[in-house]
Design a protein around this motif. Structure first.
Motif, PDB file in Angstrom:
ATOM      1  N   LEU A   1     -81.624  26.627 -13.763  1.00  0.00           N
ATOM      2  CA  LEU A   1     -80.708  27.668 -13.296  1.00  0.00           C
ATOM      3  C   LEU A   1     -79.315  27.476 -13.882  1.00  0.00           C
ATOM      4  O   LEU A   1     -78.654  28.443 -14.272  1.00  0.00           O
ATOM      5  N   TYR A   2     -78.869  26.227 -13.961  1.00  0.00           N
ATOM      6  CA  TYR A   2     -77.544  25.958 -14.534  1.00  0.00           C
ATOM      7  C   TYR A   2     -77.483  26.389 -15.996  1.00  0.00           C
ATOM      8  O   TYR A   2     -76.470  26.937 -16.449  1.00  0.00           O
ATOM      9  N   SER A   3     -78.581  26.156 -16.729  1.00  0.00           N
ATOM     10  CA  SER A   3     -78.581  26.467 -18.160  1.00  0.00           C
ATOM     11  C   SER A   3     -78.435  27.961 -18.424  1.00  0.00           C
ATOM     12  O   SER A   3     -78.019  28.368 -19.509  1.00  0.00           O
ATOM     13  N   ARG A   4     -78.784  28.802 -17.454  1.00  0.00           N
ATOM     14  CA  ARG A   4     -78.663  30.244 -17.635  1.00  0.00           C
ATOM     15  C   ARG A   4     -77.201  30.681 -17.740  1.00  0.00           C
ATOM     16  O   ARG A   4     -76.895  31.671 -18.390  1.00  0.00           O
ATOM     17  N   ARG A   5     -76.337  29.949 -17.065  1.00  0.00           N
ATOM     18  CA  ARG A   5     -74.929  30.361 -16.986  1.00  0.00           C
ATOM     19  C   ARG A   5     -73.998  29.430 -17.751  1.00  0.00           C
ATOM     20  O   ARG A   5     -72.805  29.696 -17.857  1.00  0.00           O
ATOM     21  N   ALA A   6     -74.529  28.329 -18.266  1.00  0.00           N
ATOM     22  CA  ALA A   6     -73.690  27.329 -18.931  1.00  0.00           C
ATOM     23  C   ALA A   6     -73.295  27.783 -20.324  1.00  0.00           C
ATOM     24  O   ALA A   6     -73.930  28.651 -20.928  1.00  0.00           O
ATOM     25  N   SER A   7     -72.235  27.168 -20.835  1.00  0.00           N
ATOM     26  CA  SER A   7     -71.775  27.457 -22.196  1.00  0.00           C
ATOM     27  C   SER A   7     -72.578  26.607 -23.169  1.00  0.00           C
ATOM     28  O   SER A   7     -72.238  25.456 -23.459  1.00  0.00           O
ATOM     29  N   LEU A   8     -73.681  27.183 -23.657  1.00  0.00           N
ATOM     30  CA  LEU A   8     -74.588  26.471 -24.551  1.00  0.00           C
ATOM     31  C   LEU A   8     -74.470  27.028 -25.964  1.00  0.00           C
ATOM     32  O   LEU A   8     -74.029  28.165 -26.158  1.00  0.00           O
TER      33      LEU A   8
ATOM     34  N   TRP B   1     -71.173  20.402 -25.746  1.00  0.00           N
ATOM     35  CA  TRP B   1     -71.742  19.067 -25.531  1.00  0.00           C
ATOM     36  C   TRP B   1     -71.741  18.730 -24.045  1.00  0.00           C
ATOM     37  O   TRP B   1     -72.702  18.146 -23.523  1.00  0.00           O
ATOM     38  N   ARG B   2     -70.657  19.098 -23.347  1.00  0.00           N
ATOM     39  CA  ARG B   2     -70.573  18.818 -21.911  1.00  0.00           C
ATOM     40  C   ARG B   2     -71.664  19.568 -21.150  1.00  0.00           C
ATOM     41  O   ARG B   2     -72.354  18.988 -20.298  1.00  0.00           O
ATOM     42  N   SER B   3     -71.843  20.832 -21.478  1.00  0.00           N
ATOM     43  CA  SER B   3     -72.851  21.628 -20.781  1.00  0.00           C
ATOM     44  C   SER B   3     -74.263  21.126 -21.066  1.00  0.00           C
ATOM     45  O   SER B   3     -75.091  21.012 -20.148  1.00  0.00           O
ATOM     46  N   THR B   4     -74.548  20.811 -22.323  1.00  0.00           N
ATOM     47  CA  THR B   4     -75.890  20.323 -22.654  1.00  0.00           C
ATOM     48  C   THR B   4     -76.137  18.942 -22.059  1.00  0.00           C
ATOM     49  O   THR B   4     -77.271  18.603 -21.722  1.00  0.00           O
ATOM     50  N   ALA B   5     -75.077  18.153 -21.900  1.00  0.00           N
ATOM     51  CA  ALA B   5     -75.241  16.843 -21.259  1.00  0.00           C
ATOM     52  C   ALA B   5     -75.648  17.016 -19.801  1.00  0.00           C
ATOM     53  O   ALA B   5     -76.512  16.283 -19.291  1.00  0.00           O
ATOM     54  N   ILE B   6     -75.034  17.996 -19.122  1.00  0.00           N
ATOM     55  CA  ILE B   6     -75.398  18.260 -17.723  1.00  0.00           C
ATOM     56  C   ILE B   6     -76.849  18.721 -17.646  1.00  0.00           C
ATOM     57  O   ILE B   6     -77.617  18.276 -16.786  1.00  0.00           O
ATOM     58  N   VAL B   7     -77.236  19.617 -18.556  1.00  0.00           N
ATOM     59  CA  VAL B   7     -78.627  20.074 -18.598  1.00  0.00           C
ATOM     60  C   VAL B   7     -79.558  18.901 -18.866  1.00  0.00           C
ATOM     61  O   VAL B   7     -80.606  18.756 -18.217  1.00  0.00           O
ATOM     62  N   GLY B   8     -79.192  18.038 -19.811  1.00  0.00           N
ATOM     63  CA  GLY B   8     -80.017  16.886 -20.125  1.00  0.00           C
ATOM     64  C   GLY B   8     -80.179  15.934 -18.953  1.00  0.00           C
ATOM     65  O   GLY B   8     -81.265  15.413 -18.696  1.00  0.00           O
ATOM     66  N   LEU B   9     -79.101  15.718 -18.217  1.00  0.00           N
ATOM     67  CA  LEU B   9     -79.170  14.833 -17.057  1.00  0.00           C
ATOM     68  C   LEU B   9     -80.080  15.407 -15.978  1.00  0.00           C
ATOM     69  O   LEU B   9     -80.866  14.682 -15.356  1.00  0.00           O
ATOM     70  N   LEU B  10     -79.980  16.717 -15.753  1.00  0.00           N
ATOM     71  CA  LEU B  10     -80.790  17.337 -14.701  1.00  0.00           C
ATOM     72  C   LEU B  10     -82.255  17.454 -15.114  1.00  0.00           C
ATOM     73  O   LEU B  10     -83.155  17.060 -14.359  1.00  0.00           O
ATOM     74  N   LEU B  11     -82.499  17.977 -16.324  1.00  0.00           N
ATOM     75  CA  LEU B  11     -83.879  18.203 -16.757  1.00  0.00           C
ATOM     76  C   LEU B  11     -84.600  16.922 -17.136  1.00  0.00           C
ATOM     77  O   LEU B  11     -85.741  16.688 -16.702  1.00  0.00           O
ATOM     78  N   LEU B  12     -83.944  16.091 -17.943  1.00  0.00           N
ATOM     79  CA  LEU B  12     -84.647  14.955 -18.535  1.00  0.00           C
ATOM     80  C   LEU B  12     -84.514  13.666 -17.734  1.00  0.00           C
ATOM     81  O   LEU B  12     -85.472  12.898 -17.650  1.00  0.00           O
ATOM     82  N   VAL B  13     -83.332  13.409 -17.177  1.00  0.00           N
ATOM     83  CA  VAL B  13     -83.189  12.191 -16.371  1.00  0.00           C
ATOM     84  C   VAL B  13     -83.714  12.441 -14.960  1.00  0.00           C
ATOM     85  O   VAL B  13     -84.597  11.733 -14.469  1.00  0.00           O
TER      86      VAL B  13
END
Length: 239
Positions: free
Chosen positions: A175-182, A71-83
């Motif tokens: 780029l973050y999503s490639r290495r994040a724990s998703l 959830w933490r990793s996807t939240a970071i992805v969501g903030l960067l990509l969507l917000v």
């Protein structure tokens, strides 16, 4: 063996075509949607609805319960990509034509190459990569058309700056999503980052006073249909 490779290539080509057509059309759909719906609230509703559908669908199909770390990793992805990314686009389209928006957002591959270059263990881009990026920019410029570009003097520079920042945010999130724990299930991960990013966009809309600008009776049919298109095709099908 060759038949399976050919089928796989065909699927890849069809996937790219779908992304280009669908995501390419979202810039115009966004312009229609924000005619009578405030931008951050519109984007927030889009991704919360789409994210809920994807999350429920993935869980019903057996995807594992996500962990706190996921959830933490996807939240970071969501903030960067969507917000940062999509949020910047929907705000900037109040000032910048959709065609020029598409051209400026096409800087995402350039940012990704540059970020990978300066990042830990990054390598200098090859001539082939540099040529590919250049050809891509020329192609987008041709698609936008000289008439659209000729009107650039009417563009508010704030919109252009925000679009460049949005492209950088999208590249960083990619780029973050490639290495994040998703989550291992892609649809579950997409639903999670839509939910978190969409919720953040709704909060941003509340904090920026967009709720006071919402008049349900004044929302046009074109804006409503554009929002529906963005949810179904721009989010569910596209992602």
């Amino acid at each position: 063996m060759s038949g399976s490779v050919s089928a796989s290539r065909t699927k890849v080509l069809l996937a790219f075509l779908a992304v280009y057509v669908i995501w390419g059309s979202t810039y115009l759909a966004i312009r229609f949607a924000i005619e009578t719906i405030p931008p951050f609230l519109m984007a927030g509703v889009r991704f919360v609805v789409a994210g809920s559908v994807l999350f429920i669908w993935a869980r019903m199909r057996g995807a594992a319960q996500p962990t706190i770390g996921q959830w933490r990793s996807t939240a970071i992805v969501g903030l960067l990509l969507l917000v940062g990314g999509n949020g910047g686009v929907v705000w900037a389209e109040q000032l910048v034509p959709s065609g020029l928006t598409a051209l400026l957002v096409a800087t995402v591959p350039l940012w990704m190459v540059l970020l990978e270059w300066i990042g830990p263990g990054g390598g200098r881009p090859t001539r082939t990569v540099a040529a590919g990026i250049g050809i891509g920019f020329v192609g987008v410029a041709i698609l936008v058309g000289p008439g659209e570009l000729a009107g650039a003097e009417r563009i508010d520079p704030r919109g252009a700056v925000v679009l460049i920042g949005a492209s950088l945010a999208w590249a960083t999130g990619s780029l973050y999503s490639r290495r994040a724990s998703l989550p291992p299930a892609p649809l579950l991960g997409a639903g999670m980052h839509m939910l978190t990013g969409g919720a953040a966009l709704l909060v941003l809309g509340l904090l920026s006073g967009e709720v006071a600008r919402v008049e349900l009776g004044q929302i046009s049919a074109r804006s409503s249909l554009a929002l529906a298109y963005l949810i179904v095709f721009g989010a569910l099908v596209g992602f």
